[in-house]
Write a protein that holds these residues in place. Structure first.
Motif, PDB file in Angstrom:
ATOM      1  N   VAL A  30       0.853  -1.191   0.000  1.00  0.00           N
ATOM      2  CA  VAL A  30       0.000   0.000   0.000  1.00  0.00           C
ATOM      3  C   VAL A  30       0.887   1.237   0.000  1.00  0.00           C
ATOM      4  O   VAL A  30       1.827   1.352   0.793  1.00  0.00           O
ATOM      5  N   HIS A  31       0.559   2.153  -0.924  1.00  0.00           N
ATOM      6  CA  HIS A  31       1.275   3.425  -1.022  1.00  0.00           C
ATOM      7  C   HIS A  31       0.269   4.523  -1.369  1.00  0.00           C
ATOM      8  O   HIS A  31      -0.464   4.418  -2.362  1.00  0.00           O
ATOM      9  N   ASP A  32       0.207   5.568  -0.522  1.00  0.00           N
ATOM     10  CA  ASP A  32      -0.743   6.672  -0.743  1.00  0.00           C
ATOM     11  C   ASP A  32      -2.165   6.155  -0.967  1.00  0.00           C
ATOM     12  O   ASP A  32      -2.852   6.581  -1.914  1.00  0.00           O
ATOM     13  N   ASN A  33      -2.578   5.225  -0.100  1.00  0.00           N
ATOM     14  CA  ASN A  33      -3.942   4.670  -0.131  1.00  0.00           C
ATOM     15  C   ASN A  33      -4.258   3.912  -1.417  1.00  0.00           C
ATOM     16  O   ASN A  33      -5.427   3.656  -1.718  1.00  0.00           O
ATOM     17  N   ALA A  34      -3.244   3.547  -2.174  1.00  0.00           N
ATOM     18  CA  ALA A  34      -3.434   2.743  -3.387  1.00  0.00           C
ATOM     19  C   ALA A  34      -2.708   1.424  -3.236  1.00  0.00           C
ATOM     20  O   ALA A  34      -1.659   1.339  -2.569  1.00  0.00           O
ATOM     21  N   LEU A  35      -3.279   0.383  -3.844  1.00  0.00           N
ATOM     22  CA  LEU A  35      -2.680  -0.945  -3.777  1.00  0.00           C
ATOM     23  C   LEU A  35      -1.796  -1.174  -5.000  1.00  0.00           C
ATOM     24  O   LEU A  35      -2.198  -0.898  -6.136  1.00  0.00           O
ATOM     25  N   TYR A  36      -0.599  -1.663  -4.762  1.00  0.00           N
ATOM     26  CA  TYR A  36       0.334  -1.985  -5.840  1.00  0.00           C
ATOM     27  C   TYR A  36       0.640  -3.479  -5.776  1.00  0.00           C
ATOM     28  O   TYR A  36       1.002  -4.008  -4.716  1.00  0.00           O
ATOM     29  N   LYS A  37       0.457  -4.157  -6.911  1.00  0.00           N
ATOM     30  CA  LYS A  37       0.758  -5.577  -6.989  1.00  0.00           C
ATOM     31  C   LYS A  37       1.960  -5.788  -7.902  1.00  0.00           C
ATOM     32  O   LYS A  37       2.023  -5.239  -9.002  1.00  0.00           O
ATOM     33  N   ALA A  38       2.918  -6.591  -7.410  1.00  0.00           N
ATOM     34  CA  ALA A  38       4.158  -6.798  -8.174  1.00  0.00           C
ATOM     35  C   ALA A  38       4.539  -8.262  -8.179  1.00  0.00           C
ATOM     36  O   ALA A  38       4.530  -8.913  -7.120  1.00  0.00           O
ATOM     37  N   PRO A  39       4.888  -8.803  -9.344  1.00  0.00           N
ATOM     38  CA  PRO A  39       5.411 -10.175  -9.371  1.00  0.00           C
ATOM     39  C   PRO A  39       6.784 -10.199  -8.712  1.00  0.00           C
ATOM     40  O   PRO A  39       7.623  -9.328  -8.954  1.00  0.00           O
ATOM     41  N   ILE A  40       6.997 -11.167  -7.845  1.00  0.00           N
ATOM     42  CA  ILE A  40       8.282 -11.275  -7.158  1.00  0.00           C
ATOM     43  C   ILE A  40       9.324 -11.824  -8.125  1.00  0.00           C
ATOM     44  O   ILE A  40       9.094 -12.843  -8.780  1.00  0.00           O
ATOM     45  N   PRO A  41      10.469 -11.155  -8.280  1.00  0.00           N
ATOM     46  CA  PRO A  41      11.508 -11.632  -9.198  1.00  0.00           C
ATOM     47  C   PRO A  41      11.935 -13.060  -8.884  1.00  0.00           C
ATOM     48  O   PRO A  41      11.887 -13.499  -7.728  1.00  0.00           O
ATOM     49  N   GLU A  42      12.330 -13.778  -9.904  1.00  0.00           N
ATOM     50  CA  GLU A  42      12.724 -15.171  -9.757  1.00  0.00           C
ATOM     51  C   GLU A  42      13.811 -15.335  -8.699  1.00  0.00           C
ATOM     52  O   GLU A  42      13.806 -16.293  -7.923  1.00  0.00           O
ATOM     53  N   GLN A  98      14.167 -13.797  -6.047  1.00  0.00           N
ATOM     54  CA  GLN A  98      13.668 -13.580  -4.691  1.00  0.00           C
ATOM     55  C   GLN A  98      12.439 -14.430  -4.389  1.00  0.00           C
ATOM     56  O   GLN A  98      11.727 -14.178  -3.408  1.00  0.00           O
ATOM     57  N   LYS A  99      12.202 -15.430  -5.190  1.00  0.00           N
ATOM     58  CA  LYS A  99      10.971 -16.215  -5.073  1.00  0.00           C
ATOM     59  C   LYS A  99      10.857 -16.945  -3.737  1.00  0.00           C
ATOM     60  O   LYS A  99       9.751 -17.246  -3.276  1.00  0.00           O
ATOM     61  N   ASP A 100      12.005 -17.232  -3.091  1.00  0.00           N
ATOM     62  CA  ASP A 100      11.967 -17.950  -1.818  1.00  0.00           C
ATOM     63  C   ASP A 100      11.956 -17.012  -0.613  1.00  0.00           C
ATOM     64  O   ASP A 100      12.078 -17.458   0.532  1.00  0.00           O
ATOM     65  N   THR A 101      11.819 -15.716  -0.863  1.00  0.00           N
ATOM     66  CA  THR A 101      11.833 -14.737   0.231  1.00  0.00           C
ATOM     67  C   THR A 101      10.433 -14.549   0.795  1.00  0.00           C
ATOM     68  O   THR A 101       9.467 -14.374   0.049  1.00  0.00           O
ATOM     69  N   ASP A 102      10.319 -14.557   2.115  1.00  0.00           N
ATOM     70  CA  ASP A 102       9.060 -14.246   2.792  1.00  0.00           C
ATOM     71  C   ASP A 102       9.115 -12.809   3.298  1.00  0.00           C
ATOM     72  O   ASP A 102       9.951 -12.471   4.135  1.00  0.00           O
ATOM     73  N   PHE A 103       8.249 -11.958   2.755  1.00  0.00           N
ATOM     74  CA  PHE A 103       8.201 -10.561   3.152  1.00  0.00           C
ATOM     75  C   PHE A 103       7.206 -10.405   4.306  1.00  0.00           C
ATOM     76  O   PHE A 103       6.026 -10.736   4.167  1.00  0.00           O
TER      77      PHE A 103
END
Length: 344
Positions: free
Chosen positions: A295-307, A309-314
């Motif tokens: 969430v940024h400035d009350n807007a939702l941003y969706k991003a594919p996780i780069p290959e 970093q696929k094993d990273t838990d955010f």
């Protein structure tokens, strides 16, 4: 008469040849040092002041009849696949002025009458920068110095600098190693190096460099790890580390991921690529099926996780920076495309 002259000429030639051979055998070259049955000379060397790492070749010619190595390796003793030289009869140290540098030497090649080493070193505290680098050879004890071999090093100023958008971490990478300048207090704890790792990523792949050299060399080779030859921490500036390692493809590295059990994962992007990238900062609200939502400035941003970093838990609620090439407007906010890295 002709035969006598011919024999006399041949004899003179033989005497001259033997004289030249004896001269070449017993003279000590300006670039080398004779210690017992060994003739030592420094070869090619390089040093990068930006990463405070360097290395130099040491060539050893065995003159004795026994053809015994001057410097045995760990593999010679334990057959562990590690060609790090170990202290035995002769000791090898690296100095700049009166200051001993962190160093390690590895055997590159060995034949019956020759041994070649590569000596790695770091200058994390940059002592006496105007003094030359010397390889100091002692016998039986460090006090019994037998030779000081001055090293002619090529100054390598080429490097890539990496950083986070907040400036909490900076790294420099060159062909001879990595330098880390970390402001996060967790990276200053005593066990950081023992549990931490650094991932070096290109567009195609990523390799891991443990921040310690206690990893089994056979396992490291099996998993494609890069083991640093020398690790040092500055005693003057907390959170700064230097790692000497061979990185021939350093120019292809586009991001770094610094991982610590205490501090989590910190992603750093190559600074000379930042001008070609756009990033958005926000708080993690969701992660599923390889997609990260923030969430940024009350807007939702969706991003594919780069290959890479696929094993990273955010962790939910943490702040991250998503680097992307373009964005597509949606009812809920934006879909990010051409995502290159997610830094937190």
């Amino acid at each position: 008469m002709m035969l006598k002259k011919l024999l006399g000429t041949i004899l003179c030639i033989l005497v001259m040849v033997l004289g030249v051979i004896c001269y070449m055998e017993f003279k000590s070259p300006a670039s080398g040092e004779r210690i017992d049955d060994y003739l030592l000379s420094a070869g090619n060397g390089t040093y990068c002041g930006g990463t405070k790492t360097g290395s130099v070749e040491l060539n050893i010619e065995i003159k004795g009849s026994g053809f015994q190595k001057m410097f045995p390796t760990s593999d010679d003793i334990t057959k562990n696949g590690n060609h790090l030289i170990v202290d035995d009869r002769y000791l090898l140290r690296v100095f700049r002025g009166k200051h001993q540098l962190a160093s390690a030497a590895y055997e590159q090649d060995s034949m019956h009458d020759r041994q070649s080493l590569k000596v790695y070193f770091t200058t994390a505290d940059d002592p006496a920068p105007s003094d030359p680098i010397e390889i100091v050879i002692s016998k039986d004890s460090e006090k019994n110095v037998k030779a000081r071999i001055e090293c002619d090093l090529e100054n390598d100023s080429k490097l890539a600098e990496f950083g986070t958008t907040t400036g909490s971490a900076v790294a420099r990478v060159s062909s001879s190693g990595v330098y880390l300048d970390l402001q996060n207090s967790y990276f200053g704890i005593s066990d950081f190096q023992s549990v931490g790792s650094l991932k070096l990523g290109t567009k195609e792949e990523a390799v891991v460099m443990p921040l310690n050299n206690n990893v089994d060399p056979t396992k490291a080779k099996e998993y494609g790890m890069i083991l640093p030859a020398v690790i040092s921490q500055s005693s003057e500036k907390t959170g700064t580390y230097a790692y000497a390692a061979d990185l021939p493809d350093w120019q292809d590295i586009s991001y770094l991921a610094l991982k610590s059990a205490q501090a989590g994962t910190t992603w750093m992007v190559r600074k000379d690529l930042l001008s070609d990238l756009t990033y958005v900062s926000g708080y993690v609200v969701y992660q599923e099926d390889g997609v990260l939502s923030i969430v940024h400035d009350n807007a939702l941003y969706k991003a594919p996780i780069p290959e890479s970093q696929k094993d990273t838990d955010f962790e939910l609620g943490t702040s991250v920076d998503i680097f992307y090439g373009d964005k597509i407007k949606q009812d809920y906010g934006y879909d990010l495309v051409d995502v290159t890295a997610i830094a937190g």
